[in-house]
Design a protein around this motif. Structure first.
Motif, PDB file in Angstrom:
ATOM      1  N   GLU A   9       0.813  -1.211   0.000  1.00 43.20           N
ATOM      2  CA  GLU A   9       0.000   0.000   0.000  1.00 43.20           C
ATOM      3  C   GLU A   9       0.846   1.260   0.000  1.00 43.20           C
ATOM      4  O   GLU A   9       0.300   2.363  -0.021  1.00 43.20           O
ATOM      5  CB  GLU A   9      -0.911   0.005   1.238  1.00 43.20           C
ATOM      6  N   HIS A  10       2.142   1.140   0.026  1.00 42.61           N
ATOM      7  CA  HIS A  10       3.012   2.301   0.176  1.00 42.61           C
ATOM      8  C   HIS A  10       3.906   2.486  -1.041  1.00 42.61           C
ATOM      9  O   HIS A  10       4.284   1.518  -1.699  1.00 42.61           O
ATOM     10  CB  HIS A  10       3.869   2.159   1.435  1.00 42.61           C
ATOM     11  N   ALA A  11       4.233   3.765  -1.314  1.00 48.83           N
ATOM     12  CA  ALA A  11       5.067   4.088  -2.462  1.00 48.83           C
ATOM     13  C   ALA A  11       5.911   5.309  -2.145  1.00 48.83           C
ATOM     14  O   ALA A  11       5.480   6.189  -1.402  1.00 48.83           O
ATOM     15  CB  ALA A  11       4.203   4.345  -3.695  1.00 48.83           C
ATOM     16  N   TRP A  12       7.118   5.361  -2.721  1.00 49.79           N
ATOM     17  CA  TRP A  12       7.976   6.510  -2.517  1.00 49.79           C
ATOM     18  C   TRP A  12       8.950   6.632  -3.678  1.00 49.79           C
ATOM     19  O   TRP A  12       9.045   5.739  -4.520  1.00 49.79           O
ATOM     20  CB  TRP A  12       8.717   6.419  -1.179  1.00 49.79           C
ATOM     21  N   LYS A  13       9.681   7.737  -3.693  1.00 52.21           N
ATOM     22  CA  LYS A  13      10.532   8.059  -4.835  1.00 52.21           C
ATOM     23  C   LYS A  13      11.792   8.752  -4.353  1.00 52.21           C
ATOM     24  O   LYS A  13      11.776   9.500  -3.369  1.00 52.21           O
ATOM     25  CB  LYS A  13       9.772   8.979  -5.796  1.00 52.21           C
ATOM     26  N   GLN A  14      12.897   8.509  -5.065  1.00 53.56           N
ATOM     27  CA  GLN A  14      14.138   9.228  -4.835  1.00 53.56           C
ATOM     28  C   GLN A  14      14.636   9.782  -6.154  1.00 53.56           C
ATOM     29  O   GLN A  14      14.711   9.057  -7.148  1.00 53.56           O
ATOM     30  CB  GLN A  14      15.215   8.317  -4.237  1.00 53.56           C
ATOM     31  N   VAL A  15      14.960  11.071  -6.175  1.00 53.45           N
ATOM     32  CA  VAL A  15      15.581  11.714  -7.335  1.00 53.45           C
ATOM     33  C   VAL A  15      16.835  12.399  -6.831  1.00 53.45           C
ATOM     34  O   VAL A  15      16.754  13.386  -6.100  1.00 53.45           O
ATOM     35  CB  VAL A  15      14.662  12.742  -8.009  1.00 53.45           C
ATOM     36  N   GLY A  16      18.008  11.865  -7.210  1.00 53.44           N
ATOM     37  CA  GLY A  16      19.243  12.397  -6.659  1.00 53.44           C
ATOM     38  C   GLY A  16      19.238  12.230  -5.155  1.00 53.44           C
ATOM     39  O   GLY A  16      19.061  11.138  -4.628  1.00 53.44           O
ATOM     40  N   ASN A  17      19.392  13.351  -4.431  1.00 53.93           N
ATOM     41  CA  ASN A  17      19.354  13.314  -2.971  1.00 53.93           C
ATOM     42  C   ASN A  17      17.992  13.687  -2.398  1.00 53.93           C
ATOM     43  O   ASN A  17      17.816  13.731  -1.181  1.00 53.93           O
ATOM     44  CB  ASN A  17      20.419  14.264  -2.399  1.00 53.93           C
ATOM     45  N   GLU A  18      17.028  13.991  -3.274  1.00 55.16           N
ATOM     46  CA  GLU A  18      15.705  14.402  -2.818  1.00 55.16           C
ATOM     47  C   GLU A  18      14.778  13.194  -2.715  1.00 55.16           C
ATOM     48  O   GLU A  18      14.754  12.332  -3.597  1.00 55.16           O
ATOM     49  CB  GLU A  18      15.098  15.412  -3.796  1.00 55.16           C
ATOM     50  N   THR A  19      14.027  13.128  -1.638  1.00 53.53           N
ATOM     51  CA  THR A  19      13.099  12.019  -1.440  1.00 53.53           C
ATOM     52  C   THR A  19      11.707  12.560  -1.142  1.00 53.53           C
ATOM     53  O   THR A  19      11.545  13.602  -0.513  1.00 53.53           O
ATOM     54  CB  THR A  19      13.535  11.126  -0.273  1.00 53.53           C
ATOM     55  N   ARG A  20      10.701  11.829  -1.610  1.00 51.97           N
ATOM     56  CA  ARG A  20       9.320  12.246  -1.376  1.00 51.97           C
ATOM     57  C   ARG A  20       8.378  11.117  -1.758  1.00 51.97           C
ATOM     58  O   ARG A  20       8.789  10.096  -2.306  1.00 51.97           O
ATOM     59  CB  ARG A  20       8.987  13.487  -2.210  1.00 51.97           C
ATOM     60  N   GLY A  21       7.097  11.336  -1.453  1.00 53.23           N
ATOM     61  CA  GLY A  21       6.080  10.404  -1.917  1.00 53.23           C
ATOM     62  C   GLY A  21       5.811  10.625  -3.395  1.00 53.23           C
ATOM     63  O   GLY A  21       6.322  11.573  -4.008  1.00 53.23           O
ATOM     64  N   LEU A  22       4.990   9.771  -3.991  1.00 52.64           N
ATOM     65  CA  LEU A  22       4.700   9.865  -5.415  1.00 52.64           C
ATOM     66  C   LEU A  22       3.485  10.749  -5.669  1.00 52.64           C
ATOM     67  O   LEU A  22       2.537  10.781  -4.873  1.00 52.64           O
ATOM     68  CB  LEU A  22       4.427   8.475  -6.002  1.00 52.64           C
ATOM     69  N   SER A  23       3.507  11.462  -6.796  1.00 54.38           N
ATOM     70  CA  SER A  23       2.317  12.178  -7.245  1.00 54.38           C
ATOM     71  C   SER A  23       1.303  11.159  -7.742  1.00 54.38           C
ATOM     72  O   SER A  23       1.620   9.984  -7.949  1.00 54.38           O
ATOM     73  CB  SER A  23       2.678  13.145  -8.377  1.00 54.38           C
ATOM     74  N   GLN A  24       0.067  11.585  -7.950  1.00 56.50           N
ATOM     75  CA  GLN A  24      -0.955  10.666  -8.435  1.00 56.50           C
ATOM     76  C   GLN A  24      -0.599  10.105  -9.805  1.00 56.50           C
ATOM     77  O   GLN A  24      -0.827   8.930 -10.096  1.00 56.50           O
ATOM     78  CB  GLN A  24      -2.310  11.383  -8.494  1.00 56.50           C
ATOM     79  N   THR A  25       0.010  10.960 -10.663  1.00 53.12           N
ATOM     80  CA  THR A  25       0.421  10.480 -11.986  1.00 53.12           C
ATOM     81  C   THR A  25       1.511   9.438 -11.871  1.00 53.12           C
ATOM     82  O   THR A  25       1.460   8.380 -12.498  1.00 53.12           O
ATOM     83  CB  THR A  25       0.906  11.654 -12.856  1.00 53.12           C
ATOM     84  N   GLU A  26       2.531   9.725 -11.047  1.00 54.18           N
ATOM     85  CA  GLU A  26       3.624   8.771 -10.864  1.00 54.18           C
ATOM     86  C   GLU A  26       3.121   7.467 -10.257  1.00 54.18           C
ATOM     87  O   GLU A  26       3.517   6.377 -10.668  1.00 54.18           O
ATOM     88  CB  GLU A  26       4.701   9.390  -9.965  1.00 54.18           C
ATOM     89  N   LEU A  27       2.223   7.590  -9.274  1.00 56.11           N
ATOM     90  CA  LEU A  27       1.673   6.392  -8.652  1.00 56.11           C
ATOM     91  C   LEU A  27       0.905   5.562  -9.674  1.00 56.11           C
ATOM     92  O   LEU A  27       1.009   4.333  -9.712  1.00 56.11           O
ATOM     93  CB  LEU A  27       0.754   6.778  -7.493  1.00 56.11           C
TER      94      LEU A  27
END
Length: 257
Positions: free
Chosen positions: A65-83
């Motif tokens: 049920e969980h999702a997350w993303k890393q871009v370079g050194n930045e981390t965050r949850g996913l947008s609805q589009t990315e999810l």
């Protein structure tokens, strides 16, 4: 119809080119870890051609049920589009195992025969209870899966038709796997890639999908306490897990119609 292994997990590495707007192209490598039915990790490194920018590394993780993303050194949850895109990739991976299509979650419907790259192909529409639809086309002569079609969300919120053509099938431990494919978005080629590595497993170590810093066994459940969640992308950290996972040696030859 081609049949695939009962293996429930795999790792693959692909190299390809994305065709972007304004005639810009981007070389990329993509490493994927998959665990049936609801774990997916995609690590993509992109290098935009005709640009001085450094390669960009992105990692998308879907763990239950969980999702997350890393871009370079930045981390965050996913947008609805990315999810939506990551869930779409997972649903496609599940359907392409083929053995999953006999599960009650799917309703199957025959599609008209098509000519694909000069080959006759029979189609099957796999409908899930949540409304997801994936069309799969199998070459009549060999039974190989040579095309899939499914809807993919765009940043504008629209659903666009994503068509993937598969070729160059080679066996890995007796399991046929397409090593080349072309992706088309609304009929226009947007990606071309080759699979350079593939391995099948009974099960991957769940630590691959753990949130960094979580203790062993916490896994995805820790995600509910974080709004910026990532998964490590260092390949050296993955290799010990893979060595502990026995490969699944099941050889199923394609059935001929």
């Amino acid at each position: 119809m081609e049949r695939l292994s009962q293996a429930t997990a795999w790792r693959s590495v692909q190299e390809g080119v994305l065709h972007l707007p304004l005639d810009i192209t981007s070389k990329y490598t993509l490493e994927v870890f998959y665990q049936h039915p609801d774990y997916l990790l995609e690590k993509q490194v992109m290098n935009v051609l005709r640009s001085s920018r450094q390669p960009i590394s992105e990692t998308f993780v879907l763990a239950g049920e969980h999702a997350w993303k890393q871009v370079g050194n930045e981390t965050r949850g996913l947008s609805q589009t990315e999810l939506g895109q990551v869930k779409g990739a997972l649903k496609l991976a599940n359907a392409m195992r083929l053995v999953t299509l006999i599960e009650p979650n799917y309703e199957l419907q025959a599609l008209p025969t098509e000519i694909i790259e000069g080959r006759l192909a029979d189609g099957v529409l796999a409908k899930e209870k949540d409304g997801t639809e994936i069309a799969l086309y199998f070459e009549q002569r060999s039974g190989k899966l040579i095309k899939t079609i499914h809807a993919s969300p765009t940043p504008t919120g629209r659903q666009e038709k994503l068509e993937i053509l598969y070729s160059n099938f080679l066996p890995t431990n007796g399991i046929l796997c397409a090593r080349s494919f072309v992706g088309k978005l609304n009929g226009k080629v947007y990606s071309e890639a080759k699979i350079t590595e593939v391995a099948y497993f009974d099960k991957l170590d769940p630590a691959i999908f753990n949130i960094p810093g979580s203790s062993k066994g916490e896994g995805r459940n820790s995600a509910s306490n974080s709004s910026a969640m990532i998964c490590p992308v260092d390949g050296a950290r993955f290799s010990p897990y893979l060595k502990e996972c026995p490969q699944h040696h099941v050889a199923l030859e394609p059935e001929r119609r």
